[in-house]
Design a protein around this motif. Structure first.
Motif, mmCIF file in Angstrom:
data_model
loop_
_atom_site.group_PDB
_atom_site.id
_atom_site.type_symbol
_atom_site.label_atom_id
_atom_site.label_comp_id
_atom_site.label_asym_id
_atom_site.label_seq_id
_atom_site.Cartn_x
_atom_site.Cartn_y
_atom_site.Cartn_z
ATOM 1 N N SER A 1 32.516 51.548 -11.092
ATOM 2 C CA SER A 1 33.899 51.543 -11.525
ATOM 3 C C SER A 1 34.416 50.115 -11.657
ATOM 4 O O SER A 1 35.132 49.776 -12.586
ATOM 5 C CB SER A 1 34.758 52.329 -10.534
ATOM 6 O OG SER A 1 36.106 52.268 -10.895
ATOM 7 N N ARG A 2 34.053 49.262 -10.714
ATOM 8 C CA ARG A 2 34.479 47.861 -10.736
ATOM 9 C C ARG A 2 33.891 47.146 -11.946
ATOM 10 O O ARG A 2 34.574 46.371 -12.608
ATOM 11 C CB ARG A 2 34.046 47.161 -9.439
ATOM 12 C CG ARG A 2 34.394 45.716 -9.384
ATOM 13 C CD ARG A 2 35.887 45.526 -9.291
ATOM 14 N NE ARG A 2 36.168 44.107 -9.333
ATOM 15 C CZ ARG A 2 37.238 43.581 -9.857
ATOM 16 N NH1 ARG A 2 38.162 44.358 -10.370
ATOM 17 N NH2 ARG A 2 37.424 42.294 -9.858
ATOM 18 N N GLU B 1 35.852 48.143 -14.956
ATOM 19 C CA GLU B 1 37.146 47.455 -15.000
ATOM 20 C C GLU B 1 36.972 46.032 -15.530
ATOM 21 O O GLU B 1 37.789 45.560 -16.319
ATOM 22 C CB GLU B 1 37.783 47.425 -13.616
ATOM 23 C CG GLU B 1 38.276 48.762 -13.131
ATOM 24 C CD GLU B 1 38.774 48.703 -11.697
ATOM 25 O OE1 GLU B 1 39.049 47.601 -11.198
ATOM 26 O OE2 GLU B 1 38.891 49.773 -11.083
ATOM 27 N N ARG C 1 38.611 44.560 -18.938
ATOM 28 C CA ARG C 1 39.449 43.357 -18.869
ATOM 29 C C ARG C 1 38.941 42.300 -19.850
ATOM 30 O O ARG C 1 39.711 41.699 -20.595
ATOM 31 C CB ARG C 1 39.459 42.795 -17.446
ATOM 32 C CG ARG C 1 40.331 41.545 -17.283
ATOM 33 C CD ARG C 1 40.264 40.975 -15.880
ATOM 34 N NE ARG C 1 38.907 40.758 -15.381
ATOM 35 C CZ ARG C 1 38.114 39.741 -15.751
ATOM 36 N NH1 ARG C 1 38.543 38.849 -16.610
ATOM 37 N NH2 ARG C 1 36.902 39.617 -15.255
#
Length: 62
Positions: free
Chosen positions: A15-16, A19, A23
């Motif tokens: 998930s990180r 992200e 971004r």
């Protein structure tokens, strides 16, 4: 370094990573938009727009 298997075994880490990718894509899109928006309009395009405007004011269409 993470691999596809790391993402499957550790969903939180996946998930990180997602992200971070989102971004970075957003930053690049903003940069590209800013560069494009600041470009000058080509003279030929401006001339065509002026010709169209004159034509519309005269009541004709080309």
């Amino acid at each position: 370094m993470t691999s596809k298997t790391d993402k499957k075994t550790n969903p939180a880490q996946g998930s990180r990573v997602d992200e971070d990718i989102v971004r970075k894509i957003g930053e690049r899109l903003r940069q590209t938009y800013d560069e494009t928006a600041s470009e000058a309009v080509p003279d030929r395009f401006t001339a065509l727009l002026e010709e169209l405007e004159r034509s519309e004011k005269a009541g004709g269409s080309k």
